[in-house]
Motif scaffolding. Structure first.
Motif, PDB file in Angstrom:
ATOM      1  N   UNK A  44       1.160  -1.566   0.033  1.00  0.00           N
ATOM      2  CA  UNK A  44      -0.218   0.042   0.079  1.00  0.00           C
ATOM      3  C   UNK A  44       0.922   1.353  -0.343  1.00  0.00           C
ATOM      4  N   UNK A  45       2.360   1.179   0.088  1.00  0.00           N
ATOM      5  CA  UNK A  45       2.792   1.953  -0.269  1.00  0.00           C
ATOM      6  C   UNK A  45       2.934   2.998  -1.293  1.00  0.00           C
ATOM      7  N   UNK A  46       2.737   4.612  -1.616  1.00  0.00           N
ATOM      8  CA  UNK A  46       3.432   4.847  -2.941  1.00  0.00           C
ATOM      9  C   UNK A  46       4.184   4.977  -3.642  1.00  0.00           C
ATOM     10  N   UNK A  47       4.429   4.808  -5.216  1.00  0.00           N
ATOM     11  CA  UNK A  47       5.379   4.570  -5.233  1.00  0.00           C
ATOM     12  C   UNK A  47       5.843   6.239  -6.034  1.00  0.00           C
ATOM     13  N   UNK A  48       6.790   6.447  -6.203  1.00  0.00           N
ATOM     14  CA  UNK A  48       7.468   8.482  -7.688  1.00  0.00           C
ATOM     15  C   UNK A  48       8.816   7.943  -7.342  1.00  0.00           C
ATOM     16  N   UNK A  49       8.336   7.641  -8.903  1.00  0.00           N
ATOM     17  CA  UNK A  49      10.370   8.011  -9.262  1.00  0.00           C
ATOM     18  C   UNK A  49      10.488   9.247 -10.433  1.00  0.00           C
ATOM     19  N   UNK A  50      11.935   9.507  -9.924  1.00  0.00           N
ATOM     20  CA  UNK A  50      12.393  10.319 -10.558  1.00  0.00           C
ATOM     21  C   UNK A  50      13.766   9.573 -11.589  1.00  0.00           C
ATOM     22  N   UNK A  51      13.832  10.665 -12.485  1.00  0.00           N
ATOM     23  CA  UNK A  51      15.037  10.427 -12.807  1.00  0.00           C
ATOM     24  C   UNK A  51      16.141  11.724 -12.935  1.00  0.00           C
ATOM     25  N   UNK A  52      17.119  10.906 -13.149  1.00  0.00           N
ATOM     26  CA  UNK A  52      19.152  11.907 -12.834  1.00  0.00           C
ATOM     27  C   UNK A  52      18.874  12.302 -14.083  1.00  0.00           C
ATOM     28  N   UNK A  53      18.594  14.398 -13.632  1.00  0.00           N
ATOM     29  CA  UNK A  53      18.771  15.511 -14.574  1.00  0.00           C
ATOM     30  C   UNK A  53      20.011  15.430 -15.570  1.00  0.00           C
ATOM     31  N   UNK A  54      21.077  14.228 -15.159  1.00  0.00           N
ATOM     32  CA  UNK A  54      22.395  14.277 -15.650  1.00  0.00           C
ATOM     33  C   UNK A  54      23.079  13.330 -16.900  1.00  0.00           C
ATOM     34  N   UNK A  55      22.453  12.035 -16.604  1.00  0.00           N
ATOM     35  CA  UNK A  55      23.048  10.855 -17.519  1.00  0.00           C
ATOM     36  C   UNK A  55      21.381  10.540 -17.948  1.00  0.00           C
ATOM     37  N   UNK A  56      20.515  10.990 -17.288  1.00  0.00           N
ATOM     38  CA  UNK A  56      18.390   9.923 -18.070  1.00  0.00           C
ATOM     39  C   UNK A  56      18.983   8.387 -18.080  1.00  0.00           C
ATOM     40  N   UNK A  57      20.161   8.019 -16.817  1.00  0.00           N
ATOM     41  CA  UNK A  57      20.137   6.643 -16.836  1.00  0.00           C
ATOM     42  C   UNK A  57      19.823   6.116 -15.681  1.00  0.00           C
ATOM     43  N   UNK A  58      19.962   6.702 -14.591  1.00  0.00           N
ATOM     44  CA  UNK A  58      19.468   5.941 -12.424  1.00  0.00           C
ATOM     45  C   UNK A  58      17.979   7.179 -12.739  1.00  0.00           C
ATOM     46  N   UNK A  59      17.914   6.527 -11.684  1.00  0.00           N
ATOM     47  CA  UNK A  59      15.623   6.201 -11.674  1.00  0.00           C
ATOM     48  C   UNK A  59      16.005   5.957 -10.281  1.00  0.00           C
ATOM     49  N   UNK A  60      15.466   6.510  -9.399  1.00  0.00           N
ATOM     50  CA  UNK A  60      14.984   6.973  -8.070  1.00  0.00           C
ATOM     51  C   UNK A  60      13.998   5.949  -8.049  1.00  0.00           C
ATOM     52  N   UNK A  61      14.115   5.177  -7.060  1.00  0.00           N
ATOM     53  CA  UNK A  61      12.450   4.901  -6.621  1.00  0.00           C
ATOM     54  C   UNK A  61      12.392   4.719  -5.122  1.00  0.00           C
ATOM     55  N   UNK A  62      10.729   5.720  -4.794  1.00  0.00           N
ATOM     56  CA  UNK A  62      10.590   5.994  -3.553  1.00  0.00           C
ATOM     57  C   UNK A  62       9.534   5.601  -3.383  1.00  0.00           C
ATOM     58  N   UNK A  63       9.994   5.007  -1.965  1.00  0.00           N
ATOM     59  CA  UNK A  63       8.256   4.682  -1.314  1.00  0.00           C
ATOM     60  C   UNK A  63       7.589   5.891  -0.567  1.00  0.00           C
ATOM     61  N   UNK A  64       6.493   6.090  -0.785  1.00  0.00           N
ATOM     62  CA  UNK A  64       6.200   6.778   0.782  1.00  0.00           C
ATOM     63  C   UNK A  64       4.712   6.268   1.169  1.00  0.00           C
ATOM     64  N   UNK A  65       4.482   6.505   2.153  1.00  0.00           N
ATOM     65  CA  UNK A  65       3.470   6.514   2.782  1.00  0.00           C
ATOM     66  C   UNK A  65       2.422   7.912   3.703  1.00  0.00           C
ATOM     67  N   UNK A  66       0.979   7.861   4.190  1.00  0.00           N
ATOM     68  CA  UNK A  66       0.196   8.589   4.559  1.00  0.00           C
ATOM     69  C   UNK A  66       0.104   7.745   5.826  1.00  0.00           C
ATOM     70  N   UNK A  67      -0.144   8.592   6.514  1.00  0.00           N
ATOM     71  CA  UNK A  67      -0.910   8.933   7.707  1.00  0.00           C
ATOM     72  C   UNK A  67      -1.239  10.023   8.390  1.00  0.00           C
ATOM     73  N   UNK A  68      -2.480  10.062   9.021  1.00  0.00           N
ATOM     74  CA  UNK A  68      -3.289  10.841   9.898  1.00  0.00           C
ATOM     75  C   UNK A  68      -2.711  11.388  11.319  1.00  0.00           C
ATOM     76  N   UNK A  69      -2.458  11.928  11.974  1.00  0.00           N
ATOM     77  CA  UNK A  69      -1.816  12.559  12.703  1.00  0.00           C
ATOM     78  C   UNK A  69      -2.054  13.817  13.102  1.00  0.00           C
ATOM     79  N   UNK A  70      -3.033  13.506  15.002  1.00  0.00           N
ATOM     80  CA  UNK A  70      -3.482  15.425  14.523  1.00  0.00           C
ATOM     81  C   UNK A  70      -4.440  15.814  14.411  1.00  0.00           C
ATOM     82  N   UNK A  71      -4.743  14.989  13.243  1.00  0.00           N
ATOM     83  CA  UNK A  71      -6.122  16.133  12.227  1.00  0.00           C
ATOM     84  C   UNK A  71      -5.425  16.057  10.796  1.00  0.00           C
ATOM     85  N   UNK A  72      -4.033  16.229  11.136  1.00  0.00           N
ATOM     86  CA  UNK A  72      -3.654  16.220   9.992  1.00  0.00           C
ATOM     87  C   UNK A  72      -2.556  15.012   8.968  1.00  0.00           C
TER      88      UNK A  72
END
Length: 216
Positions: free
Chosen positions: A73-101
């Motif tokens: 259930x983690x959200x996937x975000x991908x970013x490509x290197x602006x220099x070589x254009x060959x590396x992709x950073x894959x990030x995993x994010x989670x969201x949670x409700x804390x103190x009304x936010x």
């Protein structure tokens, strides 16, 4: 097919760190293999290699958009290197409700390397050892200076240092001129002469009155 590498494995190591990895069985690539790699990749790939890291845009620059959701259930975000254009950073994010936010946090990330449109790949062939940023820089410098003698390079460096020093001295402000010794020596004499000159006495009281009476 994309090759996956962990962020920690792509970081730049110090000279001591490289030696420690060798002692623990971490094999570095040979100079010949590094030279062959430098000859076949693009300048952009060499820039990332020599820098020891990729250039990924910040959230403010690229915004934040998710392209997938994994099995946890983690959200996937991908970013490509602006220099070589060959590396992709894959990030995993989670969201949670804390103190009304709703708060979001990155919980994991890794690197994927893809093949370029011209068939170029970022990673070196397997089985050749690990190429460090220092090795890449040494190879690039050696190729750039090929054919030049060490003596000539030293002579040129000494000449450049002398020219830099001369330019700095020519633009530096000139020192202030010292005060005139004649005027400095004359000041005590003038002060002494002024001290010897007697002060003019004021006329005694009643003198003007007596003179006026005698005149009458």
């Amino acid at each position: 097919m994309a090759h996956v590498a962990d962020d920690a494995g792509s970081s730049v190591l110090s000279i001591q760190g490289e030696q420690q990895q060798q002692e623990t069985g971490y094999v570095r690539a040979s100079e010949e293999d590094v030279d062959l790699y430098v000859d076949r990749v693009s300048d952009e790939v060499l820039a990332c290699r020599e820098r020891g890291r990729h250039l990924f845009p910040t959230i403010r620059q690229a915004g934040i958009h998710f392209t997938d959701v994994d099995g946890d259930g983690l959200l996937i975000r991908r970013l490509t290197c602006t220099c070589c254009q060959l590396a992709v950073k894959v990030e995993k994010w989670e969201g949670a409700r804390l103190r009304g936010r709703t708060r979001f946090a990155r919980v994991a990330s890794n690197l994927e390397y893809r093949t370029g449109t011209d068939g170029q790949v970022y990673l070196a062939p397997t089985g050749r050892g690990h190429m460090t940023a220092r090795q890449i820089g040494d190879s690039v410098a050696s190729k750039a200076l090929a054919g030049q003698s060490i003596a000539a390079l030293r002579k040129a460096a000494v000449k450049a240092a002398a020219e830099t020093k001369e330019a700095a001295e020519s633009t530096a402000p000139s020192p202030a001129k010292p005060a005139s010794t004649t005027s400095a020596a004359a000041r005590p004499a003038a002060a002494k002469a002024a001290a010897k000159k007697p002060a003019r006495k004021a006329p005694a009281r009643g003198t003007r009155t007596r003179r006026a009476k005698s005149a009458s």
